[in-house]
Write a protein that holds these residues in place. Structure first.
Motif, PDB file in Angstrom:
ATOM      1  N   TYR A  29      18.812  24.591  16.593  1.00 50.86           N
ATOM      2  CA  TYR A  29      18.855  23.969  15.565  1.00 50.86           C
ATOM      3  C   TYR A  29      17.406  25.178  15.040  1.00 50.86           C
ATOM      4  N   VAL A  30      16.881  24.509  15.147  1.00 46.45           N
ATOM      5  CA  VAL A  30      16.151  25.236  14.799  1.00 46.45           C
ATOM      6  C   VAL A  30      16.460  27.090  14.147  1.00 46.45           C
ATOM      7  N   HIS A  31      16.475  27.246  15.509  1.00 46.00           N
ATOM      8  CA  HIS A  31      16.924  29.263  16.057  1.00 46.00           C
ATOM      9  C   HIS A  31      18.247  29.490  14.883  1.00 46.00           C
ATOM     10  N   ALA A  32      18.751  28.500  14.655  1.00 47.63           N
ATOM     11  CA  ALA A  32      20.065  28.660  14.104  1.00 47.63           C
ATOM     12  C   ALA A  32      19.501  29.090  12.368  1.00 47.63           C
ATOM     13  N   ILE A  33      18.446  27.974  12.162  1.00 49.43           N
ATOM     14  CA  ILE A  33      17.615  28.626  10.313  1.00 49.43           C
ATOM     15  C   ILE A  33      17.153  29.310  10.749  1.00 49.43           C
ATOM     16  N   ARG A  34      16.247  29.808  10.649  1.00 47.36           N
ATOM     17  CA  ARG A  34      16.093  31.423  11.318  1.00 47.36           C
ATOM     18  C   ARG A  34      16.152  32.143  10.967  1.00 47.36           C
ATOM     19  N   ASP A  35      17.647  32.151  11.658  1.00 49.26           N
ATOM     20  CA  ASP A  35      18.505  33.686  11.661  1.00 49.26           C
ATOM     21  C   ASP A  35      18.739  33.532  10.639  1.00 49.26           C
ATOM     22  N   SER A  36      19.652  32.441   9.635  1.00 45.93           N
ATOM     23  CA  SER A  36      20.259  32.052   8.959  1.00 45.93           C
ATOM     24  C   SER A  36      19.964  32.565   7.798  1.00 45.93           C
ATOM     25  N   LYS A  37      21.081  33.725   6.813  1.00 47.37           N
ATOM     26  CA  LYS A  37      20.429  34.453   5.259  1.00 47.37           C
ATOM     27  C   LYS A  37      20.067  33.416   4.870  1.00 47.37           C
ATOM     28  N   TYR A  38      20.042  31.977   4.734  1.00 46.24           N
ATOM     29  CA  TYR A  38      19.508  31.339   3.398  1.00 46.24           C
ATOM     30  C   TYR A  38      18.254  30.267   4.052  1.00 46.24           C
ATOM     31  N   LYS A  39      17.833  30.384   5.093  1.00 49.09           N
ATOM     32  CA  LYS A  39      16.986  29.459   5.943  1.00 49.09           C
ATOM     33  C   LYS A  39      17.912  28.224   6.020  1.00 49.09           C
ATOM     34  N   ALA A  40      18.778  28.326   6.018  1.00 46.18           N
ATOM     35  CA  ALA A  40      19.503  26.717   5.803  1.00 46.18           C
ATOM     36  C   ALA A  40      20.692  26.806   6.435  1.00 46.18           C
ATOM     37  N   ILE A  41      21.370  24.995   7.509  1.00 44.06           N
ATOM     38  CA  ILE A  41      22.791  25.664   7.928  1.00 44.06           C
ATOM     39  C   ILE A  41      23.128  23.981   7.917  1.00 44.06           C
ATOM     40  N   LEU A  42      24.584  24.193   7.680  1.00 45.29           N
ATOM     41  CA  LEU A  42      24.510  22.707   7.742  1.00 45.29           C
ATOM     42  C   LEU A  42      25.965  22.157   8.868  1.00 45.29           C
ATOM     43  N   ASN A  43      24.769  20.370   8.625  1.00 44.91           N
ATOM     44  CA  ASN A  43      24.799  19.975  10.272  1.00 44.91           C
ATOM     45  C   ASN A  43      25.274  18.917   9.874  1.00 44.91           C
ATOM     46  N   GLU A  44      25.452  18.149  10.296  1.00 41.08           N
ATOM     47  CA  GLU A  44      25.702  15.975  10.191  1.00 41.08           C
ATOM     48  C   GLU A  44      24.404  15.384  10.719  1.00 41.08           C
ATOM     49  N   LYS A  45      23.625  15.893  11.166  1.00 41.99           N
ATOM     50  CA  LYS A  45      22.495  15.841  11.561  1.00 41.99           C
ATOM     51  C   LYS A  45      21.644  15.968  11.514  1.00 41.99           C
ATOM     52  N   ILE A  46      20.116  16.018  11.364  1.00 39.87           N
ATOM     53  CA  ILE A  46      19.410  16.910  12.241  1.00 39.87           C
ATOM     54  C   ILE A  46      18.528  16.044  13.807  1.00 39.87           C
ATOM     55  N   PRO A  47      18.824  17.711  14.631  1.00 35.19           N
ATOM     56  CA  PRO A  47      18.866  16.808  16.096  1.00 35.19           C
ATOM     57  C   PRO A  47      17.710  16.050  16.253  1.00 35.19           C
ATOM     58  N   PRO A  48      17.733  15.021  17.341  1.00 37.80           N
ATOM     59  CA  PRO A  48      16.260  14.373  17.710  1.00 37.80           C
ATOM     60  C   PRO A  48      14.863  16.172  18.116  1.00 37.80           C
ATOM     61  N   VAL A  49      14.039  15.360  16.878  1.00 44.32           N
ATOM     62  CA  VAL A  49      12.595  16.544  17.130  1.00 44.32           C
ATOM     63  C   VAL A  49      12.146  16.621  18.493  1.00 44.32           C
ATOM     64  N   SER A  50      12.162  17.850  18.380  1.00 40.10           N
ATOM     65  CA  SER A  50      11.583  17.842  20.612  1.00 40.10           C
ATOM     66  C   SER A  50      11.001  18.896  20.593  1.00 40.10           C
ATOM     67  N   PRO A  51      10.671  19.458  21.967  1.00 42.89           N
ATOM     68  CA  PRO A  51       9.785  20.987  22.238  1.00 42.89           C
ATOM     69  C   PRO A  51      10.536  21.571  22.100  1.00 42.89           C
ATOM     70  N   LEU A  52       9.413  22.412  21.652  1.00 44.75           N
ATOM     71  CA  LEU A  52      11.086  23.937  21.599  1.00 44.75           C
ATOM     72  C   LEU A  52      10.672  24.487  22.916  1.00 44.75           C
ATOM     73  N   VAL A  53      12.439  24.773  23.168  1.00 47.83           N
ATOM     74  CA  VAL A  53      12.725  25.896  24.485  1.00 47.83           C
ATOM     75  C   VAL A  53      13.350  26.891  24.453  1.00 47.83           C
ATOM     76  N   GLU A  54      13.311  27.344  25.728  1.00 44.59           N
ATOM     77  CA  GLU A  54      14.276  28.715  25.569  1.00 44.59           C
ATOM     78  C   GLU A  54      15.571  28.007  25.602  1.00 44.59           C
ATOM     79  N   LEU A  55      16.489  28.921  24.827  1.00 41.73           N
ATOM     80  CA  LEU A  55      17.813  28.440  24.922  1.00 41.73           C
ATOM     81  C   LEU A  55      18.663  29.132  26.182  1.00 41.73           C
ATOM     82  N   PRO A  56      18.973  28.589  26.725  1.00 35.54           N
ATOM     83  CA  PRO A  56      20.453  29.002  28.160  1.00 35.54           C
ATOM     84  C   PRO A  56      21.396  29.845  27.084  1.00 35.54           C
ATOM     85  N   ALA A  57      21.643  31.041  28.265  1.00 35.28           N
ATOM     86  CA  ALA A  57      22.357  32.001  28.227  1.00 35.28           C
ATOM     87  C   ALA A  57      23.738  31.349  27.052  1.00 35.28           C
ATOM     88  N   SER A  58      24.322  32.134  25.631  1.00 38.13           N
ATOM     89  CA  SER A  58      24.852  31.574  25.703  1.00 38.13           C
ATOM     90  C   SER A  58      26.277  32.357  25.503  1.00 38.13           C
TER      91      SER A  58
END
Length: 92
Positions: A29-58
């Motif tokens: 979620y945080v990565h998507a916002i950072r990479d977004s042209k408008y620094k925002a994304i459409l999401n049903e709800k904010i995921p539970p705030v958690s420590p940032l981790v390295e994302l697995p290969a996508s």
């Protein structure tokens, strides 16, 4: 659409699995916002705030790609894990 597989968590204890899935979902979620042209994304709800981790290969799917899971439970995917997999919708 970009999917982050979390199959490696299948055998983890429930509490640990939930915490790791939450961290991956929040990090995506945080990565998507950072990479977004408008620094925002459409999401049903904010995921539970958690420590940032390295994302697995996508795995990324474009409009011409197809990814269909009619019954996540039947495919052996827990609903929470499936929701974490189906994340990252970007505004361009």
């Amino acid at each position: 659409m970009e999917l982050y597989p979390v199959e490696h968590l299948r055998k983890e204890p429930v509490k640990e699995k939930r915490a790791q899935v939450d961290a991956i979902e929040y990090s995506a979620y945080v990565h998507a916002i950072r990479d977004s042209k408008y620094k925002a994304i459409l999401n049903e709800k904010i995921p539970p705030v958690s420590p940032l981790v390295e994302l697995p290969a996508s795995h990324r799917f474009t409009g011409s790609s197809r990814f269909v899971v009619n019954d996540p439970a039947g495919a052996g995917i827990h609903a929470t894990v499936f929701a974490a997999l189906v994340s990252r919708i970007r505004i361009r």
